[in-house]
Design an enzyme around this catalytic site. Sequence first.
Site, PDB file in Angstrom:
ATOM      1  NE  ARG A 165       6.290  29.760  42.099  1.00  0.00           N
ATOM      2  CZ  ARG A 165       6.988  30.507  42.805  1.00  0.00           C
ATOM      3  NH1 ARG A 165       8.080  31.045  42.033  1.00  0.00           N
ATOM      4  NH2 ARG A 165       6.697  30.800  43.973  1.00  0.00           N
TER       5      ARG A 165
ATOM      6  CG  ASP B  24       9.109  28.313  44.653  1.00  0.00           C
ATOM      7  OD1 ASP B  24       8.264  28.179  45.280  1.00  0.00           O
ATOM      8  OD2 ASP B  24       9.946  29.210  44.402  1.00  0.00           O
TER       9      ASP B  24
ATOM     10  CG  HIS C 299       9.229  29.805  48.223  1.00  0.00           C
ATOM     11  ND1 HIS C 299       8.098  29.667  47.908  1.00  0.00           N
ATOM     12  CD2 HIS C 299       9.609  30.873  48.771  1.00  0.00           C
ATOM     13  CE1 HIS C 299       7.751  31.090  47.836  1.00  0.00           C
ATOM     14  NE2 HIS C 299       8.942  31.699  48.436  1.00  0.00           N
TER      15      HIS C 299
ATOM     16  CG  ASP D 297      12.522  33.726  48.589  1.00  0.00           C
ATOM     17  OD1 ASP D 297      13.060  32.796  48.496  1.00  0.00           O
ATOM     18  OD2 ASP D 297      11.359  34.125  47.956  1.00  0.00           O
ATOM     19  CD  GLU D 298       7.935  35.354  48.903  1.00  0.00           C
ATOM     20  OE1 GLU D 298       7.608  36.550  48.613  1.00  0.00           O
ATOM     21  OE2 GLU D 298       8.047  34.339  48.247  1.00  0.00           O
TER      22      GLU D 298
ATOM     23  CD1 TRP E 234      14.001  39.251  47.897  1.00  0.00           C
ATOM     24  CD2 TRP E 234      11.947  39.774  47.086  1.00  0.00           C
ATOM     25  NE1 TRP E 234      12.936  38.754  48.503  1.00  0.00           N
ATOM     26  CE2 TRP E 234      11.863  39.066  48.200  1.00  0.00           C
ATOM     27  CE3 TRP E 234      10.975  40.131  46.274  1.00  0.00           C
ATOM     28  CZ2 TRP E 234      10.607  38.713  48.830  1.00  0.00           C
ATOM     29  CZ3 TRP E 234       9.564  39.961  46.892  1.00  0.00           C
ATOM     30  CH2 TRP E 234       9.672  39.166  48.004  1.00  0.00           C
TER      31      TRP E 234
ATOM     32  CE1 TYR F 269      11.893  40.956  41.851  1.00  0.00           C
ATOM     33  CE2 TYR F 269       9.808  39.905  42.150  1.00  0.00           C
ATOM     34  CZ  TYR F 269      11.298  40.057  42.473  1.00  0.00           C
ATOM     35  OH  TYR F 269      11.765  39.477  43.413  1.00  0.00           O
TER      36      TYR F 269
ATOM     37  CG  ASP G 101       6.666  38.603  37.871  1.00  0.00           C
ATOM     38  OD1 ASP G 101       7.863  39.172  37.879  1.00  0.00           O
ATOM     39  OD2 ASP G 101       6.082  38.528  38.882  1.00  0.00           O
TER      40      ASP G 101
ATOM     41  CD1 TRP H 251       9.496  37.020  40.252  1.00  0.00           C
ATOM     42  CD2 TRP H 251      10.004  34.835  40.770  1.00  0.00           C
ATOM     43  NE1 TRP H 251      10.557  36.791  41.305  1.00  0.00           N
ATOM     44  CE2 TRP H 251      10.800  35.908  41.472  1.00  0.00           C
ATOM     45  CE3 TRP H 251      10.148  33.579  40.997  1.00  0.00           C
ATOM     46  CZ2 TRP H 251      11.871  35.323  42.472  1.00  0.00           C
ATOM     47  CZ3 TRP H 251      11.100  32.951  41.908  1.00  0.00           C
ATOM     48  CH2 TRP H 251      12.021  33.990  42.577  1.00  0.00           C
TER      49      TRP H 251
ATOM     50  CD  GLU I 105       4.522  33.214  40.604  1.00  0.00           C
ATOM     51  OE1 GLU I 105       5.003  33.730  39.724  1.00  0.00           O
ATOM     52  OE2 GLU I 105       4.746  33.230  41.638  1.00  0.00           O
TER      53      GLU I 105
END
Length: 770
Positions: free
Chosen positions: A174, A203, A276, A339-340, A406, A431, A433, A481, A483
């Site tokens: 990011r 990502d 991702h 993930d995701e 996570w 986390y 962030d 992370w 972002e």
Amino acid sequence: MISYNLFFSRPIKTVAFVLCVAFALPGKAQIYKQGVIPQPVKIKSDNINYTFPREFVIGLGPGIKASNVTFFRHYINLARDIHETEPFVNHKKATSNLWLQLDPKSISQPEGYTLMVKPHQIIITGHDEAGVFYGLQSLIQLLDIDKSKITVKGYTVTDYPRFAYRGMHLDVSRHFFKPEAIKKWIDLLALYKINTFHWHLTDDQGWRIEIKKYPLLQSISAYRDETIIGHKKDSPHRFDGKRYGGYYTQDEVKEIVKYATQRHITVIPEIEMPGHALAALAAYPQLGCTGGPYKTATYWGIFDDVYCAGNDETFTFLQNVMNEVLPLFPSKYIHIGGDECPKTKWKVCPKCQQRIKEEHLKDEKELQSYFIGRMEKYLNSKGRQIIGWDEILEGGLTPGATVMSWTGEEGGIAAAKQHHDAIMTPEKYVYLDYYQSLYPAEPLAGGGYTPLSKVYNYEPITNELSGEEAKYIKGVQANAWSEYMASPAQAERQLFPRMLALAEVAWSSKKNKSYPDFLKRLRYQQHLLEKLNINAADVFDEITDSVIETANHQVALNLQTTLPGAKIFYTTDGTEPGLNSQGYTGAITIASSGIIKAAVFNNGRQQGRTYEKSFSIHKAIGKTVTLKNQPQGGFNPGNTFGLVNGIFGSKLYNDGQWYGFSGDDLEAVVDLGNEQSISKLGINILKYHWQKMWEPTLLTFEVSTDGSNYTEVYRQTDFPDNGINAVRANIKTQQARYIRVKATNKGIIPPGGYIPGAKAWLMVDEIIVN
């Protein structure tokens, strides 16, 4: 055996080591008796002091490489403002002021060490070189340094880690951080005995590692057209219009890995799959289910376009990528993400559906398991093992895989019960962030609320695991992370000092942990972080609060600070507090609407920022609330008092005030206790489609005098604001005892919405009655 004379200088070369300057400031020469972070297994001191001679000699015993002391040598030089010195050889232990040796028989634990400060010599004995190195890091933190001399008390330290895996994760997709910043942070990890750097290299928003076989990854995937401004929850999204990106050459990767290895840190690369993957698909669209075109993502989130699991070319690509990644990273583990990964495209992709049929898979979840398993077999053939996020449990866990838990602790627990190794990294605890303070002036962050105390008090071994199962919890890791970390300074504010708390969770025994004692040691080490030019957050001693219900159903406010000897002064009229304001002595009963402001004072001076909280007192305060459906996840405060406590939840939804219903409707009944005259009703609704938070399709207020027969007095279907929709209904004045609020959940997020097909969150706070 090699020795170093540390005090004769010559012109400096390039100083790559920016770490380790534990200066003792004037008037603050006292070092806490147990001043090491993370807290050692055992540490004691006596009345002796060792003073470093002008010509200080370090002796290395057999099996100890010189790289282990370069770190320490630079610390001394920087602390004394002395440039690099030439080493010279000394072959006698007796002439060494600091003697380093290995003795795996007497020091049985891997990475363990003893540190002994005697009147005429310091001796560090390690189980292995890592143990010796960590002994030096503890010595660094115990030194008292000024321009004229360096001294250390007569400490005896016995120490070894609780967990073998002590990790720190950094996302560079990011936002990209240059090699110099990575090295700077690796130095800090080493000082606090973190031994694993998890490097998130790919990502949707950028591919950050050079792959020579696929040059478009460098020219296309490493860059995005622009970057979102503000938070992703904002609508509409705003962008800066500036091309952004970068990548690490293979030579830079090698240099960073070597740098970390010299500090006993293993670097684990993460190459995301099967989700991702948008940045990679932008360069090689044939690897997606639709063939594109695709673009590297310009905002944060989850995207439906992922690697095609039915296309053999996908696996050829990823195997070729790994063929270039593996020689750069000697680590046993390779992180493959997992993930995701939305299954939306797979469900309608002919190739993916054919793969499901050919491999006799039940569904797309098992297709993901197939994908992960196929890549795992390839990596196993190269002598490596995989780590994946806990979604790799979907469709069945592949043999030999390590789970990084996570989304919560459930993934790690499930893996351990299946006798799979797991690393605990639950987002609500570790986390970095997330916000570390609830003060409105906090810089923009990802969300959530993870103060220093929450990180420190996290316990990776849950009661759900037996003693045998607990052995499969190999360690703990904090994740960052990026972002909302657009610069190294922003990243440092998020990482430090919370990373130090994680280090103590990972290294120190459970019985040796004490948060107040940790804060004592941390306050001293703040000076070290300042001298290292680390932009560490300094908010952990600020006022925190708790809101309680009194015996007569009023609201009371508790305030606290962790700063020893400090006093809190407050005002109730919204003015700035000072030393002449009311001194806080106990819970403040809130009898009327207004703003409480408070501040911490120490030695006559305000410490930190001013605390502020607004209250809106109304007829429903402290009344009984009955819910038909229970709130869920992180939006379940555990009781209903937060719906009638006079505090409005913030737009950051991280203060514990919001109640969230995933797919369920809200039906709440407030019992006022007796019939009362009412003319105004209200509730707050949170709407952020980009966070899956949707407005209700219908909101109604109903009133009743008996709790059985209700009359609707208000309805609303339009909630136009992105953010907090403050519903305030003026109704005909009437008598009522019971107020029923109904809000119909959107249900399933429709096509075109963010993550279509997922359950919508209905977010509500504060039922207001006047």
